[in-house]
Design an enzyme around this catalytic site. Structure first.
Site, PDB file in Angstrom:
ATOM      1  N   SER A  42       0.282 -10.328   9.895  1.00  0.00           N
ATOM      2  CA  SER A  42      -0.258  -9.168   9.179  1.00  0.00           C
ATOM      3  C   SER A  42      -1.787  -9.189   9.238  1.00  0.00           C
ATOM      4  CB  SER A  42       0.207  -9.198   7.722  1.00  0.00           C
ATOM      5  OG  SER A  42      -0.637  -8.405   6.918  1.00  0.00           O
ATOM      6  N   CYS A  94      -8.580   1.873   6.293  1.00  0.00           N
ATOM      7  CA  CYS A  94      -7.825   2.696   5.339  1.00  0.00           C
ATOM      8  C   CYS A  94      -8.219   2.338   3.905  1.00  0.00           C
ATOM      9  CB  CYS A  94      -6.328   2.551   5.549  1.00  0.00           C
ATOM     10  SG  CYS A  94      -5.595   1.161   4.719  1.00  0.00           S
ATOM     11  N   GLU A 138      -0.737  -1.567  15.895  1.00  0.00           N
ATOM     12  CA  GLU A 138      -1.533  -0.337  15.732  1.00  0.00           C
ATOM     13  C   GLU A 138      -2.511  -0.170  16.911  1.00  0.00           C
ATOM     14  OE1 GLU A 138      -3.697   0.129  11.982  1.00  0.00           O
ATOM     15  OE2 GLU A 138      -5.136   1.354  13.065  1.00  0.00           O
ATOM     16  N   HIS A 143      -2.095  -6.173  18.570  1.00  0.00           N
ATOM     17  CA  HIS A 143      -1.595  -5.717  17.269  1.00  0.00           C
ATOM     18  C   HIS A 143      -0.923  -4.355  17.475  1.00  0.00           C
ATOM     19  CE1 HIS A 143      -1.672  -3.797  13.313  1.00  0.00           C
ATOM     20  NE2 HIS A 143      -1.644  -5.023  12.811  1.00  0.00           N
ATOM     21  N   HIS A 169       4.649  -5.878   8.834  1.00  0.00           N
ATOM     22  CA  HIS A 169       4.489  -7.271   9.256  1.00  0.00           C
ATOM     23  C   HIS A 169       4.843  -8.227   8.124  1.00  0.00           C
ATOM     24  CE1 HIS A 169       1.697  -5.860  12.698  1.00  0.00           C
ATOM     25  NE2 HIS A 169       2.927  -6.063  13.128  1.00  0.00           N
ATOM     26  N   THR A 180      -7.084   0.082  11.268  1.00  0.00           N
ATOM     27  CA  THR A 180      -7.234   0.420   9.831  1.00  0.00           C
ATOM     28  C   THR A 180      -7.309  -0.786   8.903  1.00  0.00           C
ATOM     29  OG1 THR A 180      -4.833   0.601   9.743  1.00  0.00           O
ATOM     30  CG2 THR A 180      -6.055   2.659   9.995  1.00  0.00           C
ATOM     31  N   CYS A 234       0.854  -1.186   0.000  1.00  0.00           N
ATOM     32  CA  CYS A 234       0.000   0.000   0.000  1.00  0.00           C
ATOM     33  C   CYS A 234       0.891   1.237   0.000  1.00  0.00           C
ATOM     34  CB  CYS A 234      -0.863  -0.007   1.247  1.00  0.00           C
ATOM     35  SG  CYS A 234       0.144   0.002   2.746  1.00  0.00           S
ATOM     36  N   CYS A 254       1.788   5.951   9.361  1.00  0.00           N
ATOM     37  CA  CYS A 254       0.944   6.212   8.189  1.00  0.00           C
ATOM     38  C   CYS A 254      -0.155   7.219   8.545  1.00  0.00           C
ATOM     39  CB  CYS A 254       0.317   4.893   7.742  1.00  0.00           C
ATOM     40  SG  CYS A 254      -0.816   5.097   6.373  1.00  0.00           S
ATOM     41  N   SER A 278       1.514  -5.568   3.186  1.00  0.00           N
ATOM     42  CA  SER A 278       2.917  -5.601   3.601  1.00  0.00           C
ATOM     43  C   SER A 278       3.691  -6.699   2.874  1.00  0.00           C
ATOM     44  CB  SER A 278       2.991  -5.822   5.115  1.00  0.00           C
ATOM     45  OG  SER A 278       2.144  -6.886   5.509  1.00  0.00           O
TER      46      SER A 278
HETATM   47  S1  SF4 Z   1      -3.010   2.150   7.322  1.00  0.00           S
HETATM   48 FE1  SF4 Z   1      -1.596   0.419   7.038  1.00  0.00          FE
HETATM   49  S2  SF4 Z   1      -2.469  -0.723   5.301  1.00  0.00           S
HETATM   50 FE2  SF4 Z   1      -3.418   1.325   5.285  1.00  0.00          FE
HETATM   51  S3  SF4 Z   1      -2.170   2.594   3.887  1.00  0.00           S
HETATM   52 FE3  SF4 Z   1      -1.382   2.879   5.976  1.00  0.00          FE
HETATM   53  S4  SF4 Z   1       0.270   1.367   6.206  1.00  0.00           S
HETATM   54 FE4  SF4 Z   1      -0.997   0.732   4.465  1.00  0.00          FE
END
Ligand code: SF4
Length: 395
Positions: free
Chosen positions: A301, A272, A166, A164, A74, A234, A44, A136, A363
């Site tokens: 992941s 996302c 995040e 996780h 990941h 996300t 991504c 991100c 990823s």
């Molecule tokens: S939130 Fe995670 S999966 Fe979505 S664009 Fe950002 S890095 Fe990529």
């Protein structure tokens, strides 16, 4: 085995010429195999950006010690590449014991795309380390939303996975901002929360249904579930996030009435765009009803795990594998979606004509997907040779 890309430069590339060619065509006939690829898959924008920032940091800070706070993304192969480039790890399985105590202003610390818990960042700032933050922007969105919830007196309900990276960072942010959170992993846990909100179960039932670390120790259901605001990690399955939001909304309508909903309930979609696009494209390719659906990506992941669930709705045999090393002629090693265990599937590749659909998590480098495609073709006893073989599709 991995095909090097001709234009690899200092921002090293994980692109694969084979996958580029497959991406252009969408489907390819290789002997008895029909290979199908979705319109969107793989790296991504956020991962591309994080890797570019790592490359920039190596250029910008020559001779200084570079650290990753934890996995940059990941994917085990990408993290092994980080180590090979001389980047060291502060947390996680590759961490160096006692490293934190030796950190100082000369050290450069890279924060991964998932962000990081406040308690991991504070000691680094206190020691004056240089911080390169690759978080991100899509991850920052739920962070901002949850801070707003706290200001307005809402408890944050996170559709995510306890532990996780995040979600750890989000929970830490809520905790340090003086808020409360509840992490619900799936519809089953959301149902337990909904039943409690409706007054149809006791708080002990709710606690039993949730992960032991799904809330702060200070969480009091009676006090803290008066007003709830939703966000998602996300990378969750978007359709499940929507179902969870609908169920919790219905519970609050039952508890407080439709007219009071605005006062007690907030819903904010923080899936996302890349996750959504990869899931939508995977759904399209699964709707072509392949015989097999192979989902390639790290076992830890989240977005890859959720891609592997897309095949379930259509009853297509779907397997989450990490790479070509998982594939043998009579045996496929994969992560079971329901148990989370690694297991083996025998006779996974049917005889005769077979349509195999592939996708890859956000990823997953294209080079790994390319190696998987080659390996499948090889174990099927077929060949995929450059453009001659690729021209087979569509005449
Ligand atoms: S939130 Fe995670 S999966 Fe979505 S664009 Fe950002 S890095 Fe990529």
């Amino acid at each position: 085995m991995t095909e090097p890309y001709a234009d690899t430069d200092t921002r090293y590339s994980y692109r694969s010429p084979l996958v580029d060619r497959l991406r252009e065509r969408g489907s390819v006939q290789a002997g008895r195999l029909l290979l199908l690829l979705p319109q969107k898959f793989g790296f991504c924008w956020g991962v591309d950006r994080a890797l570019a920032m790592v490359a920039d940091a190596r250029r910008q800070f020559p001779g200084r010690r570079l650290w990753l706070l934890n996995s940059i993304i990941h994917n085990p192969r990408v993290n092994a590449d980080m180590l090979r480039m001389g980047i060291r790890f502060l947390h996680g399985p590759q961490a160096e014991a006692g490293a934190l105590e030796r950190m100082g202003p000369e050290d450069v610390v890279i924060v991964p795309a998932f962000s990081a818990p406040v308690e991991e960042m504070e000691p680094l700032r206190a020691r004056g380390c240089e911080i390169v933050d690759t978080t991100c922007p899509w991850v920052i969105k739920p962070h901002k939303r949850t801070l707003k919830y706290i200001q307005e007196g809402f408890t944050t309900v996170i559709h995510g996975t306890v532990g996780h990276d995040e979600t750890r960072a989000t929970c830490s942010l809520v905790s340090h901002a003086g808020g409360q959170y509840v992490v619900v992993h799936d519809l089953h846990e959301a149902e337990a929360l909904a039943r409690y909100l409706e007054g149809r179960s006791a708080q002990e039932d709710l606690r039993r249904a949730l992960h032991p670390s799904a809330t702060l120790p200070s969480f009091e259901p009676r006090r803290d579930l008066h007003k709830i605001g939703l966000i998602n990690q996300t990378t969750m399955l978007a359709s499940e996030s929507r179902a969870i939001a609908a169920r919790l909304r219905a519970a609050l309508v039952r508890r407080d009435g439709e007219d009071s909903l605005q006062e007690f309930f907030r819903d904010f979609d923080t899936i996302c765009a890349a996750t959504q696009e990869n899931q939508d494209a995977a759904t399209e390719v699964v709707n072509e009803r392949p015989d097999l659906f192979l989902v390639v990506g790290g076992y830890d992941s989240s977005n890859t795990r959720n891609l592997a669930r897309v095949g379930d709705a259509e009853g297509i045999p779907s397997y989450h594998i990490e790479g070509p090393e998982c594939i043998a002629p009579a045996l496929l090693r994969h992560r079971d979606r329901h148990s989370g265990q690694l297991c083996e599937q025998r006779d996974w590749l049917p005889a005769g004509p077979v349509a195999v659909a592939f996708t890859a998590g956000a990823s997953t480098p294209d080079t790994i997907l390319g190696d998987v495609v080659r390996r499948v073709v090889e174990v099927a006893g077929e060949a995929l040779q450059h453009d001659a073989a690729l021209r087979g599709h569509g005449g």
